[in-house]
Design an enzyme around this catalytic site. Structure first.
Site, short mmCIF file in Angstrom:
data_model
loop_
_atom_site.label_atom_id
_atom_site.label_comp_id
_atom_site.label_asym_id
_atom_site.label_seq_id
_atom_site.Cartn_x
_atom_site.Cartn_y
_atom_site.Cartn_z
N GLU A 163 -3.79 8.83 -1.61
CA GLU A 163 -3.62 7.96 -2.86
C GLU A 163 -4.60 8.18 -3.88
O GLU A 163 -5.49 7.22 -4.31
CB GLU A 163 -3.95 6.43 -2.37
CG GLU A 163 -2.69 5.97 -1.52
CD GLU A 163 -2.63 4.40 -1.19
OE1 GLU A 163 -3.56 3.90 -1.78
OE2 GLU A 163 -1.61 3.95 -0.99
N GLU B 272 2.94 5.34 4.12
CA GLU B 272 2.62 4.13 4.64
C GLU B 272 3.52 3.08 4.42
O GLU B 272 3.71 2.95 3.38
CB GLU B 272 1.14 3.76 3.96
CG GLU B 272 0.11 5.01 4.24
CD GLU B 272 -1.28 4.46 3.70
OE1 GLU B 272 -1.41 3.41 3.16
OE2 GLU B 272 -2.03 5.58 3.48
C1 GAL Z 1 -3.40 2.05 1.31
C2 GAL Z 1 -4.39 2.99 1.66
C3 GAL Z 1 -4.72 2.85 3.14
C4 GAL Z 1 -4.93 1.34 3.54
C5 GAL Z 1 -3.78 0.67 3.05
C6 GAL Z 1 -4.01 -1.10 3.09
O1 GAL Z 1 -3.39 1.93 -0.19
O2 GAL Z 1 -3.68 4.16 1.40
O3 GAL Z 1 -5.72 3.72 3.49
O4 GAL Z 1 -6.02 1.07 2.62
O5 GAL Z 1 -3.47 0.59 1.66
O6 GAL Z 1 -2.73 -1.55 2.88
#
Ligand code: GAL
Length: 674
Positions: free
Chosen positions: A153, A340
């Site tokens: 990210e 994710e």
């Molecule tokens: C994303 C990040 C992850 C984790 C997640 C939590 O932005 O890539 O590592 O922190 O959020 O929601």
């Protein structure tokens, strides 16, 4: 109701993000086995594990990662391995504190969380290449490794730009390469205004801590510079991975609505794009245009369909049209992924509600319909330590399956075949325009995203599929092109749009289109600069409306109330479709049309929807007006019908259950509308 074909075509695959380094080794094989049994194909690992890979300078410890990867391999999982550069370890930072970034307030951002580095730092670049090479040498040919994610990210926690240290040192050189002479830079930035002219490159600093607002041209170039640093940082990793891990994909996980860098530039060189989808957390930060607390409450447990859909469509288009169209020789998806996917509550928004029952399935189905080839849930097991203990996973802290797990287990992914999204409408997007627009919003009610989303949302409410593409992308095949907020239109872009219109496409522009030059000034001959001939008009006036002011707009479609922004035009060939009444723009043109080009000068979702519906009808693009929270999306010959509302909704003679979806054969839907 779900209909599936008898021979399952290649279809959506699933995965999760796992952190073997967070749990005892005796859990690894069991987790891998459980993931396989749940129907997951991919596991993404290691993006924050540098301190375990290289506990001391130059001393690598691969034994644990070997064991973890072997455990996934034994279970038949395919691994997405990450370079760990989002988290440089303490020993590196203490030896080289010059790696640390500086915030816009001039403060050094310290070690103790993540993303504590300046993309321009030559020292950090060297270590980034070194750890990438070491990892790729070790695992580049491992049979379980399907591909790579660079870093994690870019831009998260506001880290795209560093306002001191390495970035501040590199910025003047970058400008010199861009402009050649200080005269050229001073002219391009308009530095004569307020005596800001420079006489040596070293005098130029990042545009922070100024007494009044900095020069927007200075800001624009600093943002371009910072974006270049990110693209260059990643390109170095990609080159190493290509050399040492042939046949594996390389991607990056982009963020929701991230604005800190030009995503098109940074994506170039990747095999496909992935992004991280957190619908509930996002809603706390981005309200849909014109909405208030009531909308946030209504969609608190699902997120807003159009905000999420926009990001899917944006990321699908980041690499142009080479996306989402099948599998490579090893069955690896080529299209965009959700790397994710929220599958329970998050921990980082002001409020973090649980998702509604069915939301995880709804999000997964939507991702598929908008082009995703893989949806990977964050995270496998909820963290029991450190910053994210309040965050959920597919497993709870105690390893029992959480609600998201049950929803994933209940999904039939064979109903989600991969293939193309048949959009006939393109929404144009461009980061230079975003930066310029937001630097001088001229209204606290507006931003580049809100203006863009107003048009996007209106299209989705008409049941239309949309590609979000770069303003200079290939426009062939689109019946309607919408430029909601492309304020920066250079000559070449104007020529490109003109050719598309001459080729038969219809163009719809929002306010402030073609207001600014590539340097950030206004066109000397006024808005619409190089687009004036095509539009057949010039800007007359613009009015920034406080929340308590509005402006009436009347035309064939009725009378509408404009909020936030109203601009009027002096027509020179165009016809006036809507006129302002009352207020300082009384009698002036609000919506104009010149052949196949329409410009909407006022902000009103209803007006935008009405004008767009007319243009779509003329262009023979079928529309299906939908109730709020009901959405349609088409992919690979199927249609996804979704109800995002927390209550049942009657639509098209059927009752849609709350937070639910149905996959229909296109033919079924079309006959329902015949
Ligand atoms: C994303 C990040 C992850 C984790 C997640 C939590 O932005 O890539 O590592 O922190 O959020 O929601």
């Amino acid at each position: 109701m779900t209909q599936s074909t008898s021979t399952p075509a290649p279809h959506l695959l699933l995965g999760s993000c796992d952190y073997p380094e967070h749990v005892p080794q005796d859990r690894w094989a069991a987790y891998a086995q459980q993931q396989k049994e749940l129907g997951l194909t991919f596991v993404r690992i290691a993006e924050f594990a540098w301190s375990r890979m290289e506990p001391r300078p130059g001393e690598y410890d691969w034994s644990w990662l070997d064991t973890a990867i072997d455990a996934y391999h034994a279970a038949g999982m395919r691994v997405v391995l990450c370079t760990p550069t989002a988290t440089p370890p303490a020993w590196l930072i203490r030896a080289h504190p010059e790696i640390l970034p500086v915030d816009a307030q001039g403060r050094v951002r310290e070690f103790g969380a993540r993303r504590h580095y300046d993309f321009a730092s030559p020292v950090y670049r060297e270590h980034s290449r070194r750890i990438t090479r070491a990892m790729a040498e070790r695992y580049g040919g491992h049979p379980a490794v399907a591909g790579w994610q660079t870093d994690n990210e870019f831009g998260c926690h506001n880290t795209s730009r560093s306002y001191g240290g390495a970035s501040a040192a590199a910025f003047p050189g970058w400008l010199e390469r861009r402009y050649g002479t200080l005269d050229a830079l001073n002219a391009a930035w308009g530095n004569v205004f307020w005596s800001m002219e420079y006489t040596a490159w070293e005098q130029i600093k990042p545009p922070n801590l100024t007494v009044a607002e900095p020069n927007p041209s200075h800001v624009l170039d600093f943002y371009r510079f910072a974006s270049d640093m990110i693209a260059g940082f990643q390109a170095e990793q990609v080159a190493i991975l290509r050399e040492l891990s042939p046949g594996r994909f390389v991607t990056h996980n982009f963020m929701i609505f991230e604005m800190g860098f030009d995503h098109y530039d940074v994506a170039r060189g990747l095999d496909f794009v992935t992004w991280d989808n957190y619908p509930l957390g996002m809603l706390e930060f981005f309200a849909p245009p014109g909405s208030g607390e009531d909308v946030k409450t209504h969609f608190a447990r699902t997120g807003h369909p159009d905000l999420i859909a926009f990001n899917h469509d944006l990321y699908r288009g980041l690499l142009g049209r080479k996306n989402a169209l099948g599998r490579d020789g090893q069955g690896t998806p080529n299209g965009p992924w959700v790397m994710e996917q929220q599958c329970g509550q998050v921990n980082w928004a002001p409020f973090n509600p649980l998702p509604a029952d069915g939301a995880v399935q709804l999000w997964t189905a939507q991702a598929w319909a908008h082009g995703a080839d893989v949806v990977s849930y964050f995270r496998w097991r909820a963290a029991t330590m450190a910053q994210e203990v309040m965050h959920s996973g597919l497993l709870r802290h105690d390893e029992t399956p959480d609600r998201g797990f049950a929803e994933v287990a209940g999904l039939d992914t064979t109903q989600f075949p991969v293939g193309g999204v048949p959009a006939k409408v393109a929404v144009l997007h461009d980061y230079d325009s975003l930066w310029l627009y937001d630097e001088q919003k001229h209204s606290a009610s507006l931003s580049y995203w809100t203006q863009t989303l107003a048009y996007y949302s209106a299209l989705r409410a008409l049941g239309v599929d949309v590609d979000v593409i770069h303003a200079d992308a290939d426009l062939s095949g689109y019946a309607v092109i919408v430029a909601p907020a492309i304020t920066l239109v250079p000559q070449q872009r104007a020529a490109h749009w003109t050719a598309a219109v001459k080729g038969g496409a219809r163009l719809v522009c929002g306010p402030r289109t073609a207001f600014r030059t590539p340097g950030g000034e206004t066109w000397a001959d006024g808005q619409f600069g190089p687009l004036s001939e095509l539009v057949g008009a010039r800007l007359l006036q613009y009015d920034s409306l406080r929340p308590t002011l509005s402006q009436h707009v009347t035309g064939d479609g009725g009378t509408f109330e404009a909020h936030a922004w109203a601009e009027s035009y002096r027509v020179k060939g165009a016809e006036t479709l809507y006129t302002y009444s009352g207020g300082p723009l009384d009698g002036q043109s609000a919506v104009i049309r010149h052949g196949n080009v329409t410009v909407i000068g006022a902000h009103s979702s209803e007006l935008i929807g009405t004008v767009l519906a007319g243009v779509l009808a003329e262009a023979d693009v079928a529309t299906t007006p939908l109730p709020g929270g009901v959405r349609l999306s088409r992919r690979a010959g199927r249609t996804l019908l979704q109800n995002w509302n927390p209550e049942r909704v009657e639509w098209n003679g059927q009752m849609l259950e709350p937070v639910s979806f149905t996959v229909l054969e296109d033919a079924v839907l079309e006959s329902a509308h015949a």
